[in-house]
Design an enzyme around this catalytic site. Structure first.
Site, PDB file in Angstrom:
ATOM      1  N   SER A   1      11.923   1.269   6.572  1.00  9.62           N
ATOM      2  CA  SER A   1      11.697  -0.141   6.044  1.00  9.62           C
ATOM      3  C   SER A   1      12.797  -0.982   6.309  1.00  9.62           C
ATOM      4  O   SER A   1      13.972  -0.630   5.658  1.00  9.62           O
ATOM      5  CB  SER A   1      10.943  -0.205   5.143  1.00  9.62           C
ATOM      6  N   ARG A   2      12.642  -2.159   6.776  1.00 14.36           N
ATOM      7  CA  ARG A   2      13.900  -3.159   7.018  1.00 14.36           C
ATOM      8  C   ARG A   2      14.271  -3.605   5.725  1.00 14.36           C
ATOM      9  O   ARG A   2      15.495  -3.684   5.542  1.00 14.36           O
ATOM     10  CB  ARG A   2      13.245  -4.065   7.808  1.00 14.36           C
TER      11      ARG A   2
ATOM     12  N   ASP B   1      -9.837  -7.593   7.052  1.00 12.40           N
ATOM     13  CA  ASP B   1      -8.917  -6.772   6.417  1.00 12.40           C
ATOM     14  C   ASP B   1      -9.731  -5.874   5.210  1.00 12.40           C
ATOM     15  O   ASP B   1      -9.814  -4.643   5.320  1.00 12.40           O
ATOM     16  CB  ASP B   1      -7.469  -7.147   6.050  1.00 12.40           C
TER      17      ASP B   1
ATOM     18  N   LYS C   1      -5.261   1.830   7.783  1.00 12.53           N
ATOM     19  CA  LYS C   1      -6.578   1.049   8.448  1.00 12.53           C
ATOM     20  C   LYS C   1      -5.865  -0.402   8.314  1.00 12.53           C
ATOM     21  O   LYS C   1      -5.240  -1.012   7.336  1.00 12.53           O
ATOM     22  CB  LYS C   1      -7.525   1.224   7.633  1.00 12.53           C
TER      23      LYS C   1
ATOM     24  N   ILE D   1       0.794  -1.134   0.070  1.00 14.66           N
ATOM     25  CA  ILE D   1      -0.162  -0.015   0.135  1.00 14.66           C
ATOM     26  C   ILE D   1       0.960   1.446  -0.017  1.00 14.66           C
ATOM     27  O   ILE D   1       0.288   2.324  -0.395  1.00 14.66           O
ATOM     28  CB  ILE D   1      -1.079   0.142   1.364  1.00 14.66           C
TER      29      ILE D   1
END
Ligand code: NAP
Length: 308
Positions: A36-37, A168, A90, A14
């Protein structure tokens, strides 16, 4: 006015599909860093974790948390305490109760907390809400059926506790319906289908009502291949209103009132900049409450094991 410098946390589907282009398309906000890893964006400052970003001390005003819901509370609390405005993807949390403390921290830090519901920014939503405001509602049918393999390829968190499974996407429908219906409603019955190897459901059939006795049904299913269905049908004393195409199309009886491309995340980022400018937060838990109720009340059925 200086642009709000925002960092995206959790550069996954997303974040790439919607957040990056929508930040680029919104006046008054610019992408300044990624935490972000395993992923980065060329030319943008990169940190492996949010903690490293916050320790760096650079000039970041806000973070967009695009990580799975199970890890967002700790991230949101850390970011707010570090003086950042916070946008939550969300669903805003993995439990209902973890949100109130965040609002307390946000208020104390005088920062904005925005729990987004992207489906509420679809073009049909406000016209549908206006249409229904003074109508007698007879029944509501929500049909939200998707192919999980298309929308969540390889994601394991959706099947783990807090990942919500079919809720979800189903919570998108609930966020839309809680916005357009004129009265609150409550769950009376739920049937949840759990794949034998998963801890969250792949399908859910829900029945709700309100204090006027309206029948509200919802069918969520993640096993639909081919065309995807994301529709709400509302029978009223003035005919049938259909919100189709995830809120992109509005039909009254046989007449199409609106059929537009959905740019929900542009609306999200415009609203976020407005909230920050006005020093306010936006935080509605009602869609998540319905999901929690479904887990409380739902009869559980075991179905075929899921394989990606
Ligand atoms: P995703 O593709 O799995 O991306 C989430 C990213 O967060 C991962 O790429 C990962 O990046 C990071 N992450 C994963 N687990 C983590 C952990 N335990 N701790 C810290 N970081 C972790 O998921 P997504 O589809 O983008 O969904 C993210 C959120 O957006 C969900 O709440 C979902 O409901 C919402 N959403 C998704 C869609 C959609 O179409 N997919 C649409 C609207 C909203 P690193 O490994 O690089 O850290």
């Amino acid at each position: 006015m200086t642009a709000i410098r925002i960092a995206i946390v959790g550069l996954g589907k997303i974040a790439r599909d919607q957040h990056i282009p929508s930040i680029a398309g919104t006046d008054g906000i610019e992408l300044a860093a990624i935490a972000s890893r395993n992923a980065s964006v060329d030319g943008i400052a990169h940190f492996a974790t949010l903690d490293q970003l916050l320790a760096d001390g650079r000039d970041i005003d806000a973070v967009a948390l695009c990580t799975p819901p199970q890890v967002r509370h700790a991230q949101a609390a850390a970011a707010l305490k570090a003086g950042k405005h916070v946008l939550l993807e969300k669903p805003p949390a993995a439990t209902v109760s973890e949100l109130a403390p965040l609002l307390t921290i946000a208020n104390k830090a005088r920062r904005t907390l925005f729990a987004t519901w992207h489906s509420r920014f679809a073009p049909a939503v406000e016209p549908a809400r206006a249409f229904l405001a003074d109508r007698q509602i007879k029944s509501v049918d929500i049909v939200w059926k998707e192919d999980v393999r298309v929308w969540h390829p390889g994601q394991t968190w959706i099947w783990q506790p807090g990942g919500l499974g079919v809720f979800d996407p189903g919570i998108n429908a609930l966020s839309l319906v809680t916005r357009i219906l004129p009265r609150p409603f409550f769950l009376t019955k739920a049937d949840l289908s759990f794949p034998a190897n998963c801890q969250t459901p792949i399908a859910a059939d829900l029945a709700f009502t309100d204090d006027t006795g309206v029948r509200i049904r919802a069918g969520f299913d993640w096993r639909q291949t081919g065309p995807q269905t994301r529709e709400v049908h509302i029978e009223t004393d003035a005919g049938r209103l259909t919100v189709a195409n995830s809120g992109g199309r509005l039909v009254h009886d046989d007449r199409t009132l609106l059929d537009e491309t959905r740019y929900e995340y542009l609306g999200i980022y415009r609203h976020f900049t407005e909230l920050i400018a006005s020093g306010t937060s936006d935080f509605d838990l009602s869609p998540l409450v319905h999901v929690a109720d479904a887990f409380m009340l739902g009869r559980r059925h075991s179905v075929e094991a899921f394989s990606d």
